[in-house]
Design a protein around this motif. Structure first.
Motif, mmCIF file in Angstrom:
data_model
loop_
_atom_site.group_PDB
_atom_site.id
_atom_site.type_symbol
_atom_site.label_atom_id
_atom_site.label_comp_id
_atom_site.label_asym_id
_atom_site.label_seq_id
_atom_site.Cartn_x
_atom_site.Cartn_y
_atom_site.Cartn_z
ATOM 1 N N PRO A 39 -47.794 -64.987 -46.359
ATOM 2 C CA PRO A 39 -48.137 -66.006 -47.130
ATOM 3 C C PRO A 39 -49.224 -66.983 -47.927
ATOM 4 N N HIS A 40 -50.028 -67.818 -47.128
ATOM 5 C CA HIS A 40 -50.809 -68.467 -47.178
ATOM 6 C C HIS A 40 -52.054 -67.979 -47.095
ATOM 7 N N SER A 41 -52.431 -66.698 -48.264
ATOM 8 C CA SER A 41 -53.850 -66.083 -48.199
ATOM 9 C C SER A 41 -54.668 -67.087 -48.329
ATOM 10 N N SER A 42 -56.010 -67.241 -47.887
ATOM 11 C CA SER A 42 -57.135 -68.349 -48.021
ATOM 12 C C SER A 42 -58.398 -68.041 -48.809
ATOM 13 N N CYS A 43 -59.284 -67.002 -48.107
ATOM 14 C CA CYS A 43 -60.119 -67.191 -48.780
ATOM 15 C C CYS A 43 -60.506 -64.921 -48.579
ATOM 16 N N PRO A 44 -61.466 -64.216 -48.917
ATOM 17 C CA PRO A 44 -61.332 -62.863 -49.375
ATOM 18 C C PRO A 44 -63.447 -62.937 -48.535
ATOM 19 N N ALA A 45 -63.244 -61.847 -48.523
ATOM 20 C CA ALA A 45 -64.977 -61.451 -47.359
ATOM 21 C C ALA A 45 -65.309 -59.985 -47.408
ATOM 22 N N PHE A 46 -66.253 -59.414 -48.248
ATOM 23 C CA PHE A 46 -66.217 -58.376 -47.767
ATOM 24 C C PHE A 46 -66.989 -57.514 -46.685
ATOM 25 N N ALA A 47 -66.894 -56.748 -46.364
ATOM 26 C CA ALA A 47 -68.048 -55.859 -45.616
ATOM 27 C C ALA A 47 -68.056 -54.422 -45.439
ATOM 28 N N GLY A 48 -69.051 -54.124 -46.561
ATOM 29 C CA GLY A 48 -68.896 -52.720 -47.639
ATOM 30 C C GLY A 48 -67.570 -52.256 -48.411
ATOM 31 N N GLU A 49 -67.011 -51.555 -47.824
ATOM 32 C CA GLU A 49 -65.457 -51.784 -48.495
ATOM 33 C C GLU A 49 -64.613 -51.619 -47.580
ATOM 34 N N ARG A 50 -65.194 -52.943 -46.404
ATOM 35 C CA ARG A 50 -63.503 -53.370 -46.405
ATOM 36 C C ARG A 50 -63.689 -54.935 -46.448
ATOM 37 N N LEU A 51 -62.089 -55.008 -46.631
ATOM 38 C CA LEU A 51 -61.897 -55.779 -47.263
ATOM 39 C C LEU A 51 -60.787 -57.899 -46.322
ATOM 40 N N PHE A 52 -61.994 -58.779 -45.731
ATOM 41 C CA PHE A 52 -61.165 -59.551 -45.050
ATOM 42 C C PHE A 52 -60.824 -60.492 -45.813
ATOM 43 N N CYS A 53 -59.543 -60.808 -45.127
ATOM 44 C CA CYS A 53 -58.989 -62.642 -45.768
ATOM 45 C C CYS A 53 -58.372 -63.523 -44.774
ATOM 46 N N THR A 54 -59.213 -64.405 -45.061
ATOM 47 C CA THR A 54 -58.204 -65.281 -43.389
ATOM 48 C C THR A 54 -56.584 -65.945 -44.159
ATOM 49 N N THR A 55 -56.088 -66.721 -43.217
ATOM 50 C CA THR A 55 -54.575 -67.386 -43.351
ATOM 51 C C THR A 55 -54.353 -68.619 -43.565
ATOM 52 N N ALA A 56 -52.932 -69.405 -43.579
ATOM 53 C CA ALA A 56 -53.658 -70.494 -42.887
ATOM 54 C C ALA A 56 -51.534 -70.430 -42.826
ATOM 55 N N ARG A 57 -51.440 -71.668 -41.726
ATOM 56 C CA ARG A 57 -49.583 -72.118 -41.373
ATOM 57 C C ARG A 57 -49.999 -72.936 -41.900
ATOM 58 N N GLN A 58 -50.977 -74.466 -42.311
ATOM 59 C CA GLN A 58 -50.571 -75.202 -42.776
ATOM 60 C C GLN A 58 -49.742 -75.225 -43.489
ATOM 61 N N GLY A 59 -48.815 -76.596 -43.708
ATOM 62 C CA GLY A 59 -46.935 -76.511 -44.685
ATOM 63 C C GLY A 59 -46.279 -75.718 -44.239
ATOM 64 N N MET A 60 -45.986 -74.720 -43.515
ATOM 65 C CA MET A 60 -45.238 -74.139 -43.477
ATOM 66 C C MET A 60 -44.157 -74.454 -42.452
ATOM 67 N N SER A 61 -43.079 -74.527 -42.356
ATOM 68 C CA SER A 61 -41.542 -75.235 -42.036
ATOM 69 C C SER A 61 -41.500 -74.131 -40.420
ATOM 70 N N PRO A 62 -40.710 -74.562 -39.921
ATOM 71 C CA PRO A 62 -40.383 -73.511 -38.182
ATOM 72 C C PRO A 62 -40.097 -72.322 -39.001
ATOM 73 N N ASP A 63 -39.526 -72.420 -39.199
ATOM 74 C CA ASP A 63 -37.877 -71.039 -40.463
ATOM 75 C C ASP A 63 -39.355 -70.124 -40.202
ATOM 76 N N GLN A 64 -40.072 -71.251 -41.828
ATOM 77 C CA GLN A 64 -41.394 -70.158 -42.529
ATOM 78 C C GLN A 64 -42.272 -69.357 -41.407
ATOM 79 N N LEU A 65 -42.682 -69.926 -40.273
ATOM 80 C CA LEU A 65 -42.922 -69.161 -38.908
ATOM 81 C C LEU A 65 -42.861 -68.255 -38.357
ATOM 82 N N ALA A 66 -41.316 -68.761 -38.111
ATOM 83 C CA ALA A 66 -40.286 -67.773 -37.290
ATOM 84 C C ALA A 66 -40.245 -66.119 -38.258
ATOM 85 N N ALA A 67 -40.091 -66.124 -39.778
ATOM 86 C CA ALA A 67 -39.989 -65.164 -39.929
ATOM 87 C C ALA A 67 -41.145 -64.758 -41.049
#
Length: 280
Positions: free
Chosen positions: A228-256
């Protein structure tokens, strides 16, 4: 697909190093820089929170952290203070950042508890650090088109991405204007990058996607991210990377969402710009 399975509490600041052909990114809350090289996963721990980087040469990065800007030697793992910024404010840390086409480096600061109005955006350029904007809460979406005649940035809590004209030396030359107003859609802009065609690729916190907007601000498409928490993208040629986060997620959300916090990648998305080199 998952590029790196190590979960970050707050993944941020992905940087594709064009000389090393290597992705670097940060886990801000755990004070780590992470990467993957020919020998496998790597990470470096620090005494302060670090969040964004630009490449100086094959072996050095300029890193934004709690105390300002530091020089990082990739081979030795040594972090050397370079320019102090808000080093006297233990209540703030660095956040989003990116090198600009002229060799400068923009980076944001914010309250560690996201205190309203405690953030700012700075630019480093040829030895000088200058505050550009103040009274922000969560500065993000710092990015530049290929021609370098303007910059984007946002304050995530406003749900608006701004656009500001730059002068010949890369400093703002006019008042920022709203480029994207996402309030009606309830979307929260986070990190962003502009591809080689001038399309803005914007991670949207809580939406699990990176959305593409044309130079006119028109929505083009979105790439789904497996957390859910997509945080920042970066390109390498035509490949798109994206970092994500666990911050603020409840145990139920992390399990899901067991892949929350991992780094994702998608192939054949768009041609990205080569990340600009920081000139000291």
């Amino acid at each position: 697909m998952i590029f790196d399975a190590r979960p970050c509490d707050l993944g941020e600041g992905p940087l594709w190093h064009p000389l090393r052909k290597q992705l670097f990114w940060f886990d801000i809350l755990n004070r780590k820089l992470l990467s993957v090289d020919a020998n496998g996963p790597r990470d470096w721990g620090f005494a302060q929170m670090v969040s964004a980087a630009g490449w100086i040469d094959h072996d050095r990065l300029l890193i934004a952290g709690e105390d300002g800007l530091s020089l990082f030697d990739i081979e030795t793992g040594v972090l050397t203070p370079y320019r102090a910024v808000e080093a006297d404010r233990p209540d703030t840390r660095s956040n989003d950042g990116r090198a600009d086409p002229l060799g400068g480096f923009w980076f944001g600061t914010m309250g560690k508890q996201a205190q309203p109005g405690q953030g700012a955006i700075y630019r480093y350029y040829r030895g000088e650090v200058r505050q550009i904007y103040a009274d922000l809460t969560i500065p993000n979406a710092i990015c530049f088109p290929p021609q370098g005649d303007f910059a984007h940035f946002c304050d995530t809590v406003t749900s608006c991405v701004m656009k500001v004209a730059l002068d010949a030396n890369g400093w703002p030359s006019a008042a920022p204007k709203v480029f994207l107003d996402l309030r009606a859609e309830g979307l929260h802009p986070d990190g962003a990058v502009v591809d080689a065609a001038g399309v803005l690729w914007l991670a949207q916190w809580g939406a699990g996607r990176v959305a593409a907007y044309g130079p006119d601000g028109r929505f083009l498409r979105a790439v789904a991210i497996g957390a859910p928490h997509s945080s920042c993208p970066a390109f390498a040629g035509e490949r798109l990377f994206c970092t994500t986060a666990r911050q603020g997620m409840s145990p139920d959300q992390l399990a899901a969402h067991p892949d929350a916090g991992k780094v994702f990648c998608s192939d054949s998305i768009a041609l990205g710009q080569t990340e600009h080199q920081v000139i000291l």
